[in-house]
Design a protein around this motif. Structure first.
Motif, PDB file in Angstrom:
ATOM      1  N   SER A 131      -1.810  -1.861  -6.791  1.00  0.00           N
ATOM      2  CA  SER A 131      -1.423  -0.712  -7.630  1.00  0.00           C
ATOM      3  C   SER A 131      -2.592   0.161  -8.080  1.00  0.00           C
ATOM      4  O   SER A 131      -2.487   0.877  -9.079  1.00  0.00           O
ATOM      5  CB  SER A 131      -0.624  -1.164  -8.850  1.00  0.00           C
ATOM      6  N   ALA A 132      -3.709   0.115  -7.367  1.00  0.00           N
ATOM      7  CA  ALA A 132      -4.823   1.014  -7.685  1.00  0.00           C
ATOM      8  C   ALA A 132      -4.492   2.420  -7.202  1.00  0.00           C
ATOM      9  O   ALA A 132      -3.777   2.603  -6.212  1.00  0.00           O
ATOM     10  CB  ALA A 132      -6.100   0.520  -7.015  1.00  0.00           C
ATOM     11  N   ASP A 133      -5.007   3.396  -7.907  1.00  0.00           N
ATOM     12  CA  ASP A 133      -4.862   4.792  -7.503  1.00  0.00           C
ATOM     13  C   ASP A 133      -6.057   5.111  -6.608  1.00  0.00           C
ATOM     14  O   ASP A 133      -7.175   5.275  -7.092  1.00  0.00           O
ATOM     15  CB  ASP A 133      -4.854   5.688  -8.741  1.00  0.00           C
ATOM     16  N   VAL A 134      -5.826   5.175  -5.315  1.00  0.00           N
ATOM     17  CA  VAL A 134      -6.899   5.390  -4.345  1.00  0.00           C
ATOM     18  C   VAL A 134      -6.794   6.822  -3.829  1.00  0.00           C
ATOM     19  O   VAL A 134      -5.726   7.263  -3.413  1.00  0.00           O
ATOM     20  CB  VAL A 134      -6.808   4.385  -3.178  1.00  0.00           C
TER      21      VAL A 134
ATOM     22  N   PHE B 212      -3.929   8.736   4.262  1.00  0.00           N
ATOM     23  CA  PHE B 212      -2.772   9.188   3.504  1.00  0.00           C
ATOM     24  C   PHE B 212      -1.521   8.418   3.918  1.00  0.00           C
ATOM     25  O   PHE B 212      -0.650   8.160   3.085  1.00  0.00           O
ATOM     26  CB  PHE B 212      -2.565  10.692   3.665  1.00  0.00           C
ATOM     27  N   ALA B 213      -1.433   8.049   5.183  1.00  0.00           N
ATOM     28  CA  ALA B 213      -0.282   7.269   5.660  1.00  0.00           C
ATOM     29  C   ALA B 213      -0.208   5.890   5.000  1.00  0.00           C
ATOM     30  O   ALA B 213       0.848   5.272   4.955  1.00  0.00           O
ATOM     31  CB  ALA B 213      -0.345   7.110   7.186  1.00  0.00           C
ATOM     32  N   ARG B 214      -1.329   5.425   4.459  1.00  0.00           N
ATOM     33  CA  ARG B 214      -1.384   4.122   3.798  1.00  0.00           C
ATOM     34  C   ARG B 214      -1.201   4.226   2.280  1.00  0.00           C
ATOM     35  O   ARG B 214      -1.312   3.239   1.579  1.00  0.00           O
ATOM     36  CB  ARG B 214      -2.706   3.438   4.123  1.00  0.00           C
ATOM     37  N   GLY B 215      -0.996   5.433   1.780  1.00  0.00           N
ATOM     38  CA  GLY B 215      -0.764   5.596   0.353  1.00  0.00           C
ATOM     39  C   GLY B 215      -1.915   6.192  -0.426  1.00  0.00           C
ATOM     40  O   GLY B 215      -1.829   6.348  -1.643  1.00  0.00           O
ATOM     41  N   VAL B 216      -2.992   6.530   0.250  1.00  0.00           N
ATOM     42  CA  VAL B 216      -4.121   7.192  -0.400  1.00  0.00           C
ATOM     43  C   VAL B 216      -3.692   8.630  -0.711  1.00  0.00           C
ATOM     44  O   VAL B 216      -2.922   9.234   0.035  1.00  0.00           O
ATOM     45  CB  VAL B 216      -5.357   7.178   0.530  1.00  0.00           C
ATOM     46  N   ARG B 217      -4.188   9.153  -1.818  1.00  0.00           N
ATOM     47  CA  ARG B 217      -3.855  10.526  -2.208  1.00  0.00           C
ATOM     48  C   ARG B 217      -5.076  11.424  -2.058  1.00  0.00           C
ATOM     49  O   ARG B 217      -6.199  10.973  -2.214  1.00  0.00           O
ATOM     50  CB  ARG B 217      -3.369  10.559  -3.660  1.00  0.00           C
ATOM     51  N   PRO B 218      -4.842  12.723  -1.788  1.00  0.00           N
ATOM     52  CA  PRO B 218      -5.966  13.662  -1.698  1.00  0.00           C
ATOM     53  C   PRO B 218      -6.673  13.829  -3.046  1.00  0.00           C
ATOM     54  O   PRO B 218      -6.035  13.793  -4.094  1.00  0.00           O
ATOM     55  CB  PRO B 218      -5.311  14.982  -1.288  1.00  0.00           C
TER      56      PRO B 218
END
Length: 129
Positions: free
Chosen positions: A37-40, A58-64
């Motif tokens: 649940s880290a904000d990456v 981004f496909a893995r849940g990383v945000r810009p």
């Protein structure tokens, strides 16, 4: 360069620098952080390679992080001409912000992260980033 600037600035928190296309071990670390649940977030060079790497993360849940058209145009308007470079090929699609590909194609300039360190480090010092 970003790692040492991060350390010299005394910025709290973790920063994962891969100095290019993230190897599998870095991707696994990112996946583990997201699972916990880290904000990456990802910020890369505003160049063809930096844009090409982003969708994989981004496909893995990383945000810009400061990686959209407004960010590009803001940096472009405030940096010295000597730290702009010509783009090295066609700009890939940027589905997280389609205006980014358009802006970069229009201006034809690549901007490396090193010229943006001040703003990025300031973000890391701010609470909640």
């Amino acid at each position: 360069m970003a790692r040492s600037a991060h350390a010299r600035a005394g910025v709290p928190g973790a920063l994962l620098c891969t100095a290019g296309n993230p190897p599998l071990v870095a991707v696994r670390v990112v996946e583990a952080l997201i699972t916990a649940s880290a904000d990456v977030r990802y910020h890369g060079d505003f160049d063809v390679a930096g844009l090409a790497m982003a969708p994989r993360l981004f496909a893995r849940g990383v945000r810009p992080w400061r990686f959209g058209a407004e960010d590009y145009l803001s940096v472009l308007g405030h940096i010295d001409e000597r730290v702009r470079f010509p783009l090295s090929g066609p700009v890939p699609a940027t589905p997280w912000d389609p205006r980014l590909a358009t802006a970069m194609t229009t201006h034809g300039a690549a901007i490396h992260e090193e010229s943006q360190l001040g703003g990025l480090l300031a973000d890391l010092r701010a609470p909640g980033v």
